[in-house]
Design an enzyme around this catalytic site. Structure first.
Site, mmCIF file in Angstrom:
data_model
loop_
_atom_site.group_PDB
_atom_site.id
_atom_site.type_symbol
_atom_site.label_atom_id
_atom_site.label_comp_id
_atom_site.label_asym_id
_atom_site.label_seq_id
_atom_site.Cartn_x
_atom_site.Cartn_y
_atom_site.Cartn_z
ATOM 1 N N THR A 169 0.644 3.419 -9.108
ATOM 2 C CA THR A 169 0.983 4.084 -7.848
ATOM 3 C C THR A 169 2.400 3.664 -7.483
ATOM 4 O OG1 THR A 169 -1.245 4.222 -6.996
ATOM 5 C CG2 THR A 169 0.478 3.973 -5.358
ATOM 6 N N ARG A 197 -11.926 13.035 -4.929
ATOM 7 C CA ARG A 197 -11.766 11.700 -4.317
ATOM 8 C C ARG A 197 -10.346 11.576 -3.763
ATOM 9 N NH1 ARG A 197 -8.030 7.187 -5.027
ATOM 10 N NH2 ARG A 197 -9.133 5.285 -4.575
ATOM 11 N N VAL A 198 -10.243 11.107 -2.535
ATOM 12 C CA VAL A 198 -8.931 10.857 -1.937
ATOM 13 C C VAL A 198 -8.873 9.369 -1.598
ATOM 14 C CG1 VAL A 198 -7.438 11.343 0.033
ATOM 15 C CG2 VAL A 198 -8.712 13.201 -1.047
ATOM 16 N N ASP A 200 -6.201 5.861 -0.395
ATOM 17 C CA ASP A 200 -5.428 5.415 0.767
ATOM 18 C C ASP A 200 -4.061 6.087 0.853
ATOM 19 O OD1 ASP A 200 -4.996 3.782 -1.674
ATOM 20 O OD2 ASP A 200 -3.338 2.987 -0.488
ATOM 21 N N THR A 220 -0.057 -0.473 -2.359
ATOM 22 C CA THR A 220 -0.751 -0.124 -3.600
ATOM 23 C C THR A 220 -2.001 -0.987 -3.696
ATOM 24 O OG1 THR A 220 -0.637 -0.096 -6.013
ATOM 25 C CG2 THR A 220 0.703 -1.735 -4.898
ATOM 26 N N HIS A 222 -6.508 -1.134 -4.476
ATOM 27 C CA HIS A 222 -7.794 -0.442 -4.475
ATOM 28 C C HIS A 222 -7.930 0.400 -3.209
ATOM 29 C CE1 HIS A 222 -12.375 -0.563 -4.110
ATOM 30 N NE2 HIS A 222 -12.057 0.323 -5.029
#
Ligand code: ASN
Length: 309
Positions: A169, A197-198, A200, A220, A222
């Site tokens: 990311t 799925r979205v 953060d 960045t 989880h």
């Protein structure tokens, strides 16, 4: 004139192989240099973070734009957001496909709509109406991302902490010569994610936040953990309470670890030109450009400083 600074990250990660490390280092340095040049020419913080993130989206070695990780169907679905600390204007897109630079689409949402966030088909329709070229989805898929999906499907039972296997990311924070701050974050998400799925990254306050009076932050790690603790806003809350940027970054990452066992990384800047880089994952490629110097690193304790040309 306000001190100008740009800081970029290439995603919290597990250890990075030696041959990839050099490519990742070059990519992150290139993005910081591009951002710094925009600032030097009087560009705004928002133009800077968008420009730096677009460089990393175009780089196959990062999990954003081309090179994004694949969902359970082997497709690329991307999330991105951008925000301006001057007036808190924000733009975000999620689950977008078949475009090279989601961060540019997020910027268009910010500049050209009364909304903050467009998703999926609506985002695609808006992109087409604004002349954003579509590309075949397969053009965003790399051999490496295919191998990563295959590996994840095989390893499904022996899951590592999600962010440890989801390198890449990308994000940037900047302060411009007028003292305005901004952030941008862009991602392909997590490998083998469910369709739709979205994470953060497009969520203002989780994947990033900025306010001229406090600073700017890009995250960045989880995504589900970051969402649960609203990590970006939490970090800036600590700054509002009087903590230094480093203390605030540490406190918020520590909170996420103790509350939901999530690991991640954070870059921060404020209008005084102070900056901080912290992570709880094994590594995080990062670079910061200030006063003609380029600071960078990937692993704990390996910071190097070079002159910017
Ligand atoms: N590596 C990452 O930062 C992944 C991103 N935060 C997500 O969960 O979508």
């Amino acid at each position: 004139m306000n001190p100008i600074v740009v800081v970029v990250h290439g995603g919290g990660a597990s250890s990075i192989s030696k041959d990839r490390k050099e490519r990742v280092r070059q990519g992150i340095l290139r993005a910081a240099s591009v951002g710094y040049n925009i600032l030097k020419q009087g560009g705004s913080a928002v133009d800077t973070v968008e420009g730096a993130v677009a460089v990393l989206e175009d780089d196959l070695d990062f999990n954003a734009g081309c090179g994004s990780v694949l969902n359970e169907n082997g497709e690329v679905e991307m999330d991105a957001s951008v925000m301006n600390g001057k007036d808190l204007s924000a733009g975000a897109v999620s689950a977008v496909r078949c475009i090279a630079n989601p961060i540019k689409l997020a910027r268009l949402v910010m500049d050209k709509t009364p909304h903050c966030f467009l998703t999926d088909q609506g985002a695609a329709k808006f992109a087409a109406a604004n002349g954003v070229p579509t590309i075949p989805g397969q053009q965003l898929v790399t051999e490496r991302s295919k191998r990563r999906l295959e590996k994840d499907k095989l390893e499904k039972d022996a899951q590592k902490a999600d962010c440890e296997k989801n390198l890449g990311t990308v994000g940037a924070v900047a302060v411009d010569c007028q003292g305005n701050v901004a952030y941008a974050t862009s991602t392909g998400g997590i490998v083998n994610k469910m369709l739709g799925r979205v994470g953060d990254t497009p969520c203002i306050g989780s994947g990033g936040y900025t306010d001229n009076d406090i600073g700017a932050v890009s995250m960045t790690g989880h995504g589900e953990s970051i969402l649960k603790v609203n990590l970006a806003r939490l970090a800036l809350f600590h700054v509002e309470q009087g903590k230094s940027l480093e203390e605030a970054a540490d406190a918020s990452l520590c909170h996420m670890k103790s509350k939901v066992k999530g690991v991640g990384g954070i870059i921060m800047v404020n209008k005084a030109g102070e900056w901080a880089v912290k992570w709880t994952s094994t590594s995080m490629p990062w670079a910061a450009a200030k006063d003609g110097k380029l600071h960078s690193g990937i692993d704990f304790g390996d910071t190097s400083i070079t002159d910017l040309s």
